[in-house]
Design an enzyme around this catalytic site. Structure first.
Site, PDB file in Angstrom:
ATOM      1  N   LYS A 138       0.839  -1.196   0.000  1.00  0.00           N
ATOM      2  CA  LYS A 138       0.000   0.000   0.000  1.00  0.00           C
ATOM      3  C   LYS A 138       0.871   1.242   0.000  1.00  0.00           C
ATOM      4  O   LYS A 138       1.996   1.161   0.501  1.00  0.00           O
ATOM      5  CB  LYS A 138      -0.960   0.016   1.185  1.00  0.00           C
ATOM      6  N   TYR A 169      -4.694   4.093   6.114  1.00  0.00           N
ATOM      7  CA  TYR A 169      -5.277   3.158   7.091  1.00  0.00           C
ATOM      8  C   TYR A 169      -6.596   3.687   7.641  1.00  0.00           C
ATOM      9  O   TYR A 169      -7.485   2.906   7.981  1.00  0.00           O
ATOM     10  CB  TYR A 169      -4.298   2.893   8.240  1.00  0.00           C
TER      11      TYR A 169
HETATM   12  P1  NDP Z   1      12.326   1.329   2.757  1.00  0.00           P
HETATM   13  O1  NDP Z   1      12.843   2.658   2.332  1.00  0.00           O
HETATM   14  O2  NDP Z   1      12.759   0.808   4.067  1.00  0.00           O
HETATM   15  O3  NDP Z   1      12.708   0.233   1.654  1.00  0.00           O
HETATM   16  C1  NDP Z   1      12.458   0.404   0.295  1.00  0.00           C
HETATM   17  C2  NDP Z   1      13.451  -0.451  -0.500  1.00  0.00           C
HETATM   18  O4  NDP Z   1      13.165  -0.299  -1.879  1.00  0.00           O
HETATM   19  C3  NDP Z   1      14.909  -0.010  -0.353  1.00  0.00           C
HETATM   20  O5  NDP Z   1      15.547  -0.546   0.764  1.00  0.00           O
HETATM   21  C4  NDP Z   1      15.511  -0.523  -1.639  1.00  0.00           C
HETATM   22  O6  NDP Z   1      15.777  -1.919  -1.497  1.00  0.00           O
HETATM   23  C5  NDP Z   1      14.361  -0.416  -2.641  1.00  0.00           C
HETATM   24  N1  NDP Z   1      14.470   0.733  -3.541  1.00  0.00           N
HETATM   25  C6  NDP Z   1      14.544   0.651  -4.893  1.00  0.00           C
HETATM   26  N2  NDP Z   1      14.604   1.847  -5.447  1.00  0.00           N
HETATM   27  C7  NDP Z   1      14.590   2.741  -4.441  1.00  0.00           C
HETATM   28  C8  NDP Z   1      14.644   4.163  -4.399  1.00  0.00           C
HETATM   29  N3  NDP Z   1      14.700   4.913  -5.515  1.00  0.00           N
HETATM   30  N4  NDP Z   1      14.598   4.761  -3.188  1.00  0.00           N
HETATM   31  C9  NDP Z   1      14.516   4.047  -2.066  1.00  0.00           C
HETATM   32  N5  NDP Z   1      14.445   2.686  -2.051  1.00  0.00           N
HETATM   33  C10 NDP Z   1      14.498   2.044  -3.231  1.00  0.00           C
HETATM   34  O7  NDP Z   1      10.752   1.402   2.655  1.00  0.00           O
HETATM   35  P2  NDP Z   1       9.671   0.507   3.424  1.00  0.00           P
HETATM   36  O8  NDP Z   1      10.123  -0.889   3.468  1.00  0.00           O
HETATM   37  O9  NDP Z   1       9.310   1.155   4.696  1.00  0.00           O
HETATM   38  O10 NDP Z   1       8.400   0.680   2.436  1.00  0.00           O
HETATM   39  C11 NDP Z   1       8.317   0.001   1.198  1.00  0.00           C
HETATM   40  C12 NDP Z   1       6.857  -0.104   0.781  1.00  0.00           C
HETATM   41  O11 NDP Z   1       6.140  -0.855   1.743  1.00  0.00           O
HETATM   42  C13 NDP Z   1       6.113   1.235   0.682  1.00  0.00           C
HETATM   43  O12 NDP Z   1       5.199   1.199  -0.371  1.00  0.00           O
HETATM   44  C14 NDP Z   1       5.368   1.341   2.004  1.00  0.00           C
HETATM   45  O13 NDP Z   1       4.201   2.120   1.926  1.00  0.00           O
HETATM   46  C15 NDP Z   1       5.038  -0.115   2.257  1.00  0.00           C
HETATM   47  N6  NDP Z   1       4.918  -0.416   3.695  1.00  0.00           N
HETATM   48  C16 NDP Z   1       3.817  -1.099   4.107  1.00  0.00           C
HETATM   49  C17 NDP Z   1       3.653  -1.400   5.427  1.00  0.00           C
HETATM   50  C18 NDP Z   1       2.466  -2.173   5.873  1.00  0.00           C
HETATM   51  O14 NDP Z   1       2.229  -2.237   7.075  1.00  0.00           O
HETATM   52  N7  NDP Z   1       1.719  -2.787   4.977  1.00  0.00           N
HETATM   53  C19 NDP Z   1       4.616  -0.938   6.448  1.00  0.00           C
HETATM   54  C20 NDP Z   1       5.769  -0.277   5.889  1.00  0.00           C
HETATM   55  C21 NDP Z   1       5.888  -0.020   4.567  1.00  0.00           C
HETATM   56  P3  NDP Z   1      17.044  -2.642  -2.171  1.00  0.00           P
HETATM   57  O15 NDP Z   1      18.230  -1.985  -1.544  1.00  0.00           O
HETATM   58  O16 NDP Z   1      16.861  -4.044  -1.790  1.00  0.00           O
HETATM   59  O17 NDP Z   1      16.952  -2.421  -3.645  1.00  0.00           O
END
Ligand code: NDP
Length: 377
Positions: free
Chosen positions: A149, A232
Site C-alpha cells: 500500500k 489506514y
Molecule cells: P524502505 O525505504 O525501508 O525500503 C524500500 C526499498 O526499496 C529499499 O531498501 C531498496 O531496497 C528499494 N528501492 C529501490 N529503489 C529505491 C529508491 N529509488 N529509493 C529508495 N528505495 C528504493 O521502505 P519501506 O520498506 O518502509 O516501504 C516500502 C513499501 O512498503 C512502501 O510502499 C510502504 O508504503 C510499504 N509499507 C507497508 C507497510 C504495511 O504495514 N503494509 C509498512 C511499511 C511499509 P534494495 O536496496 O533491496 O533495492
C-alpha cells in the site's frame, strides 16, 4: 649416518602419510559437506513442500523487519527469492534465509524471473511510485503479485496494473494486512451485526512523528502522510462502515517544518461521507503519533487503539474489553493469498480495493487543495 636417498625416502613416507591423512580428511570433509548439503536439501524440501514460492522485491525496512520473519511462519508460502539493487543485502539474505543463487535477482535482470518455476508470487515492497512499474513487470513474467500500500500514486496507474494482471491471468492483491487481524475483524462484526446499534460516526487517526528518506519526496511517495498512514484511516472507515464514501472534505494542517515538507503535506484532517449519512472524521500526520479507530453507534461505542500497528492492537467497547489473541498479520495475509491462488478463489484484498482507495485519496487531495466538498463517483 643415513644416506641421502633414505632421508628422502623417510621424507617421502612422511609426506605420503600426511597426504593420506589430508586426502582422507579432505575426502571425509567433502563427504561431510555433501551430507550437510543433502540434509539441507531434505530440510528445505520439507520446509517448502506444497508451498508457493514468494520473491520479495525491495529489501527495505518492511521486507526485512516484517515480511521475511512472517514468511518463516507461513504454512502455504515461503521466502523463495529476492530482488534487490544492493549486492550486500543479497549476500546477507542469502546466508540468513538460505536462498539459492538462482533465486536472487536485481532490477536489471528482473524480467528473467519468468523462467524460474520456484517463484510463484512476486511481492512488490518498493517506494510507492515504483509499484506500478514492478507490478506490471511481474504480471508480464506470468507471476501472481502482491503490491504494498498505497497501490500506486494515482488511479491511472492502478488501472494499468489491474489490466496487466488480467491480461496475463495472474492474481493481484494489496498488502492490506489488517483484514487478517482478529480485533479488526471483530470491529467489522460489531458494526455489521449492529451489536450496539447502527453505526453513526467513525473517528480514525493515524500519524507518526518520525519520517525520513523517500517518504519526504513527492515524486517517490506520491504525497505525504495521507498516502503512507492516512490510507489506514480510509481503509478503517470503509471496512467498519461496510460502504464506499460518496464525498469528502479536507483541510491541510500547519507546517511546523516547511523546509522538510516542501511539496507534501505535514498533516491533514478530512471527512468522508457515506451513502447512509455516516461520517468518518479522520486525521493523519507526520508531526504526531496517533493510532485510533473509534466508532459511535446508537447504543454504545467500540474502538481500537492502537488500531493499525503490527503488534499490540487493543480493543474495547462500551460493554467491556475486546479480548482476542494477537497474530502475525503478514503471515495470515500471505497465506490467504497463497490459498486463494491454490483454491482459485478471489482475494479479499484485490487490486480493485487498492484502486478504490487511490480514488478516495486523490479526492481528499483535491478537496484539500480546493477547499471544496468533492464527490466521488
Ligand atoms: P524502505 O525505504 O525501508 O525500503 C524500500 C526499498 O526499496 C529499499 O531498501 C531498496 O531496497 C528499494 N528501492 C529501490 N529503489 C529505491 C529508491 N529509488 N529509493 C529508495 N528505495 C528504493 O521502505 P519501506 O520498506 O518502509 O516501504 C516500502 C513499501 O512498503 C512502501 O510502499 C510502504 O508504503 C510499504 N509499507 C507497508 C507497510 C504495511 O504495514 N503494509 C509498512 C511499511 C511499509 P534494495 O536496496 O533491496 O533495492
Amino acid at each position: 649416518m643415513l644416506p641421502d636417498n633414505s632421508k628422502s625416502h623417510t621424507r617421502r613416507k612422511f609426506i605420503n602419510k600426511v597426504s593420506a591423512v589430508t586426502l582422507g580428511s579432505m575426502l571425509f570433509g567433502s563427504y561431510a559437506n555433501a551430507r550437510q548439503d543433502k540434509k539441507r536439501e531434505v530440510m528445505n524440501t520439507k520446509r517448502t513442500a506444497g508451498k508457493l514460492g514468494i520473491a520479495l522485491v525491495g529489501l527495505g525496512k518492511y521486507s526485512g523487519g516484517q515480511l521475511a520473519p512472517a514468511l518463516q511462519e507461513t504454512e502455504h508460502c515461503f521466502l523463495a527469492g529476492i530482488v534487490t539493487g544492493t549486492p550486500e543485502k543479497a549476500k546477507d539474505w542469502k546466508s540468513k534465509y538460505d536462498i539459492p543463487d538462482g533465486n536472487i535477482y536485481n532490477y536489471e535482470n528482473f524480467a528473467s524471473i519468468k523462467d524460474n518455476p520456484a517463484i510463484d508470487i512476486i511481492y512488490v515492497v518498493l517506494p510507492n511510485a515504483l509499484h506500478a512499474e514492478y507490478v506490471i513487470k511481474a504480471a508480464a513474467a506470468g507471476k501472481h503479485v502482491i503490491c504494498e500500500k498505497p497501490m500506486a500514486i494515482n488511479v491511472e496507474e492502478c488501472d494499468r496494473m489491474i489490466d496487466a494482471c488480467k491480461k496475463t491471468g495472474v492474481m493481484l492483491s494489496i498488502g492490506y494486512r489488517l483484514h487478517f487481524e482478529p480485533h479488526t475483524q471483530e470491529m467489522i462484526r460489531l458494526s455489521k451485526d449492529k451489536v450496539v446499534g447502527k453505526v453513526k460516526k467513525i473517528i480514525a487517526k493515524d500519524g507518526m512523528s518520525k519520517v525520513e528518506g523517500w517518504r519526504l519526496n513527492k515524486a517517490l511517495a506520491g504525497g505525504g502522510p495521507l498516502m503512507d498512514v492516512g490510507i489506514y484511516c480510509v481503509q478503517g472507515a470503509c471496512y467498519v462502515s461496510g460502504m464506499d464514501p460518496i464525498a469528502v472534505k479536507a483541510k491541510e494542517g500547519p507546517k511546523t517544518k516547511p523546509e522538510m515538507f516542501r511539496d507534501i503535506e505535514q498533516s491533514l484532517s478530512w471527512e468522508m461521507e457515506f451513502p447512509d449519512g455516516t461520517i468518518a472524521a479522520c486525521e493523519s500526520s507526520y508531526a504526531e503519533d496517533m493510532n485510533l479507530l473509534h466508532v459511535d453507534a446508537e447504543k454504545g461505542w467500540f474502538e481500537l487503539s492502537p488500531a493499525y500497528s503490527y503488534r499490540g492492537i487493543t480493543g474495547k467497547t462500551s460493554e467491556g474489553k475486546i479480548d482476542l489473541p494477537g497474530v502475525t498479520q503478514q503471515a495470515g495475509q500471505m497465506d490467504d493469498f497463497a490459498m486463494a491462488i491454490k483454491d482459485k478463489r478471489a482475494t479479499p484484498v484485490p487490486g480493485e480495493m487498492g484502486r478504490r482507495d487511490l480514488k478516495i485519496l486523490m479526492a481528499i487531495y483535491k478537496a484539500m487543495d480546493s477547499g471544496q466538498r468533492v464527490e466521488i463517483s
